[in-house]
Design an enzyme around this catalytic site. Structure first.
Site, PDB file in Angstrom:
ATOM      1  N   HIS A 193       0.529  -0.953   0.369  1.00 50.13           N
ATOM      2  CA  HIS A 193       0.518  -0.138  -0.013  1.00 50.13           C
ATOM      3  C   HIS A 193       1.176   1.203  -0.110  1.00 50.13           C
ATOM      4  O   HIS A 193       1.249   1.864   0.970  1.00 50.13           O
ATOM      5  CB  HIS A 193      -0.974   0.117   1.160  1.00 50.13           C
ATOM      6  CG  HIS A 193      -1.903  -0.935   1.471  1.00 50.13           C
ATOM      7  ND1 HIS A 193      -2.006  -1.957   1.913  1.00 50.13           N
ATOM      8  CD2 HIS A 193      -3.087  -1.295   0.300  1.00 50.13           C
ATOM      9  CE1 HIS A 193      -3.106  -2.697   1.194  1.00 50.13           C
ATOM     10  NE2 HIS A 193      -3.793  -2.022   0.820  1.00 50.13           N
ATOM     11  N   ASN A 194       1.413   1.329  -1.175  1.00 51.42           N
ATOM     12  CA  ASN A 194       2.499   2.411  -1.486  1.00 51.42           C
ATOM     13  C   ASN A 194       2.603   3.803  -2.095  1.00 51.42           C
ATOM     14  O   ASN A 194       1.240   3.049  -2.824  1.00 51.42           O
ATOM     15  CB  ASN A 194       4.145   1.748  -1.160  1.00 51.42           C
ATOM     16  CG  ASN A 194       3.731   0.386  -2.018  1.00 51.42           C
ATOM     17  OD1 ASN A 194       3.207   0.939  -3.477  1.00 51.42           O
ATOM     18  ND2 ASN A 194       4.446  -0.485  -2.039  1.00 51.42           N
ATOM     19  N   PHE A 195       2.871   3.982  -2.412  1.00 52.14           N
ATOM     20  CA  PHE A 195       2.961   5.085  -3.704  1.00 52.14           C
ATOM     21  C   PHE A 195       3.157   4.774  -4.751  1.00 52.14           C
ATOM     22  O   PHE A 195       1.712   4.962  -6.017  1.00 52.14           O
ATOM     23  CB  PHE A 195       3.918   6.499  -3.095  1.00 52.14           C
ATOM     24  CG  PHE A 195       4.372   7.489  -4.574  1.00 52.14           C
ATOM     25  CD1 PHE A 195       3.047   8.405  -4.524  1.00 52.14           C
ATOM     26  CD2 PHE A 195       4.531   7.727  -5.654  1.00 52.14           C
ATOM     27  CE1 PHE A 195       2.303   9.613  -5.226  1.00 52.14           C
ATOM     28  CE2 PHE A 195       4.264   8.633  -6.850  1.00 52.14           C
ATOM     29  CZ  PHE A 195       3.270   9.683  -6.964  1.00 52.14           C
ATOM     30  N   HIS A 243      -6.684   7.422  -1.788  1.00 56.12           N
ATOM     31  CA  HIS A 243      -7.717   6.323  -1.248  1.00 56.12           C
ATOM     32  C   HIS A 243      -7.037   5.654   0.051  1.00 56.12           C
ATOM     33  O   HIS A 243      -7.019   5.318   0.264  1.00 56.12           O
ATOM     34  CB  HIS A 243      -7.595   5.740  -1.863  1.00 56.12           C
ATOM     35  CG  HIS A 243      -6.697   4.076  -2.814  1.00 56.12           C
ATOM     36  ND1 HIS A 243      -6.076   4.379  -3.616  1.00 56.12           N
ATOM     37  CD2 HIS A 243      -7.295   3.091  -2.415  1.00 56.12           C
ATOM     38  CE1 HIS A 243      -5.335   3.177  -3.623  1.00 56.12           C
ATOM     39  NE2 HIS A 243      -5.784   2.420  -3.237  1.00 56.12           N
ATOM     40  N   ASP A 244      -5.494   6.206  -0.098  1.00 54.40           N
ATOM     41  CA  ASP A 244      -4.042   4.508   1.019  1.00 54.40           C
ATOM     42  C   ASP A 244      -2.974   5.782   1.582  1.00 54.40           C
ATOM     43  O   ASP A 244      -2.088   5.512   2.183  1.00 54.40           O
ATOM     44  CB  ASP A 244      -3.493   3.496   0.254  1.00 54.40           C
ATOM     45  CG  ASP A 244      -5.160   2.366   0.211  1.00 54.40           C
ATOM     46  OD1 ASP A 244      -5.946   2.239   1.373  1.00 54.40           O
ATOM     47  OD2 ASP A 244      -4.579   2.206  -0.861  1.00 54.40           O
ATOM     48  N   ASP A 299      -9.070  -0.305  -7.500  1.00 51.65           N
ATOM     49  CA  ASP A 299      -8.466  -0.373  -6.422  1.00 51.65           C
ATOM     50  C   ASP A 299      -7.872  -1.858  -6.240  1.00 51.65           C
ATOM     51  O   ASP A 299      -6.483  -2.083  -6.073  1.00 51.65           O
ATOM     52  CB  ASP A 299      -8.434  -0.287  -5.283  1.00 51.65           C
ATOM     53  CG  ASP A 299      -8.263  -0.492  -4.235  1.00 51.65           C
ATOM     54  OD1 ASP A 299      -6.877  -0.245  -4.039  1.00 51.65           O
ATOM     55  OD2 ASP A 299      -8.945  -0.111  -3.056  1.00 51.65           O
ATOM     56  N   GLN A 359      -4.293 -17.035  -4.206  1.00 50.21           N
ATOM     57  CA  GLN A 359      -5.028 -15.856  -5.739  1.00 50.21           C
ATOM     58  C   GLN A 359      -6.394 -16.624  -6.568  1.00 50.21           C
ATOM     59  O   GLN A 359      -7.240 -15.674  -7.022  1.00 50.21           O
ATOM     60  CB  GLN A 359      -4.081 -15.968  -6.535  1.00 50.21           C
ATOM     61  CG  GLN A 359      -4.266 -14.312  -7.748  1.00 50.21           C
ATOM     62  CD  GLN A 359      -4.384 -13.471  -6.208  1.00 50.21           C
ATOM     63  OE1 GLN A 359      -4.423 -12.993  -5.456  1.00 50.21           O
ATOM     64  NE2 GLN A 359      -3.864 -11.869  -7.351  1.00 50.21           N
TER      65      GLN A 359
END
Ligand code: 0WF
Ligand code: ZN
Length: 552
Positions: A271-273, A311-312, A421, A472
């Site tokens: 959950h990074n840039f 959003h994160d 997302d 998955q």
């Protein structure tokens, strides 16, 4: 006794793991780096632990874990099973000394660990006594021994959930484990400055038409771009959708905004840039592919793109279940209601509160209100616990979907951000697969911490329970495809762009799952055969022994 990294090794790998001198060689990786440890089979356990500590560049009080290739934790002891270079163990520093620097989560300071606190108190007590009495009394030595033995246990036990018993029940009880140090979560000032300078230097350059077109497709490969370049690409999205002109967004303000956004994404695996960019780029692609510019108002598109960007924000790598179970500051602040999404949104509006980074500063109050309401709606919709609620709402309006109906548009906007997302699998395999590795790294880290803290462990995050394909296939079958198919019902042109690649990914992971099953069956068979051989050999030995015994 020594450890060697691959680069430092002069020759190749050795064939055997115990040589004629009684030296054991253990092959392992630490931070993905291959290493080998050599030690006499009879070396003391503590010396071996120190050896592994130095390989991991860990401090004397950091907690190490060693995993075998199956992912099980194994004891660091001279009795370690020798291995071959192609079946490396994995060494991890799972918990670092909390005393070295204060912990930080989501910008909030947390208390130091109780073990660290205890040691610190002991040290200061020892110092005081030494000054006053000139020697350390036996009781202090005894206490120090107990702390060491406790630490020893932490390193060697396989299941650590009992640690919950040791949680500090007074102040700070709701904070993350005192034994876990969340390393370098925030970007350093130097890192940010470097990216800002590069971004500003590059932002005056022209981005080619070829890149501008490529940016509109889900095949875009984020891994080819540095963070500063990514910021330029985000700027291109705002200009090419005409937002800068339509909403009078000054270039400098947009750059300031994008830099603040960059700064507020953390250094975590998923959950990074770069995830922020991928989600925004997918949203951008969907806007172009579905020709939304001719179906919705520009302000709605601005809401969707900005929601994706924000959003994160300030995600620390621990999901809502963790926040709630660990009773973190966020869960307390937001009463367990989408704590993360509420936080991401609040950080977004903190950035927008500052004039120099407020890209909406030239808008009328009413328009700002509408945008704020829209962004809040979109970001809160990314909470996966609301997945069925939102998807069912969309399904119910689909047969009579009307772009002139505000309620319909709102649900579509929520669906579009949700699709963006979780859309990694709609990308080419070479782009998507590394994202799954990053996500599992973040998930495994969370479940490790949950075990350390004695919190409930989310099954799909447990490294002992999930594999890449198993995580998955279910997700694609039961979450991704049902969602993507509904969106493609409204926009049939999306079939080739998002449904086909996701089906391909499902085939890929189904095959991988089967191959893994075959491999584990083969392994079990050869294990059983080896055991049977051993038993037979034992039987023969017994027979031979009884045959050679004289009659009683
Ligand atoms: C690993 C798998 C998963 N796979 C993805 O491609 C993906 C994209 N986003 N996310 C993903 N998760 C999550 C990040 C935060 C929220 C969504 N996860 C999902 C889980 C393992 O397994 C399932 C399977 C079926 C139903 C629900 C979860
Ligand atoms: Zn996200």
């Amino acid at each position: 006794m020594r450890w060697d990294s691959e680069e430092r090794r002069s020759g190749g790998h050795r064939e055997h793991s115990i040589d004629d001198m009684g030296t054991k060689i253990i092959y392992f990786t630490v931070n993905g780096r291959p290493e080998q440890a050599e030690f006499p089979v009879d070396c003391p356990a503590q010396s071996l632990k120190d050896l592994f500590r130095s390989a991991a560049e860990a401090g004397p009080h950091d907690i190490l874990k060693l995993y075998n290739p199956k992912g099980n934790i194994i004891n660091i002891s001279p009795a370690l099973e020798p291995n071959a270079p192609n079946s490396c163990y994995k060494l991890e520093v799972v918990a670092a000394d909390c005393n070295s620097e204060p912990l930080g989560i989501l910008g909030l300071k947390v208390k130091r660990g109780i073990l660290g606190d205890f040691e610190r108190k002991l040290q200061s007590l020892e110092k005081k006594i030494l000054i006053e009495a000139g020697e350390t009394p036996a009781i202090v030595y005894e206490m120090k021994k107990q702390v060491d033995s406790f630490r020893e246990k932490l390193e060697s036990v396989e299941h650590l959930s009992w640690l919950g018993l040791f949680k500090d029940l007074s102040e700070g009880a709701h904070k993350p484990s005192p034994f876990y140090h969340k390393r370098a979560l925030h970007k350093t000032r130097e890192e940010c400055e470097h990216v800002r300078e590069t971004f500003l230097e590059m932002s005056s350059l022209q981005v080619s038409e070829e890149v501008r077109q490529y940016l509109k497709t889900p095949t875009f490969d984020n891994w080819q771009w540095e963070d500063a370049e990514i910021m330029v690409l985000l700027q291109v999205m705002y200009t090419d959708l005409d937002f800068t002109a339509s909403f009078n967004i000054e270039a400098e303000v947009l750059q300031h905004f994008l830099f603040e956004v960059y700064r507020h994404y953390n250094n975590i695996p998923f959950h990074n840039f770069k995830h922020c960019f991928c989600v925004t780029q997918m949203m951008y692609g969907l806007i172009w592919l579905t020709d939304l510019r001719n179906k919705m108002e520009s302000v709605d598109l601005l809401i969707m793109l900005t929601s994706a960007v924000c959003h994160d924000l300030d995600h620390a790598g621990y999901n809502n279940a963790y926040q709630i179970n660990a009773r973190t500051e966020l869960a307390l602040r937001y009463n367990d209601i989408s704590p993360l999404e509420n936080h991401h949104c609040a950080v977004a509006f903190e950035i927008l509160e500052k004039t120099e980074s407020n890209i909406f500063r030239n808008l009328a109050v009413d328009q700002y209100k509408r945008i704020r309401e829209g962004i809040i709606k979109c970001i809160l919709a990314t909470d996966m616990t609301r997945h069925n609620e939102i998807l069912n709402k969309f399904k119910s309006i689909l047969p009579a979907f009307d772009f002139n109906n505000k309620e319909h548009r709102d649900v579509l906007m929520m669906i579009l951000i949700k699709v963006s997302d979780i859309s990694n699998e709609a990308r080419p395999m070479e782009v998507a697969e590394p994202w799954l590795d990053c996500l599992l790294q973040e998930f495994y880290n969370q479940s490790d911490v949950e075990k350390l803290e004695g919190l409930p462990v989310t099954p799909f995050m447990d490294r002992d329970k999930v594999t890449k394909p198993s995580s998955q296939t279910g997700f694609i079958r039961f979450v991704l495809l049902p969602l993507f198919i509904e969106l493609a019902n409204l926009f049939p042109c999306l079939e080739q762009h998002i449904i086909h690649p996701v089906r391909k990914a499902l085939d890929y992971y189904t095959e991988m799952e089967k191959a893994l099953e075959r491999e584990s069956q083969n392994w079990a068979q050869s294990e059983n055969a080896a055991k049977a051989k051993e038993t037979a050999a034992d039987g023969h030995a017994d027979d031979a022994a009884s045959a050679s015994k004289p009659d009683q």
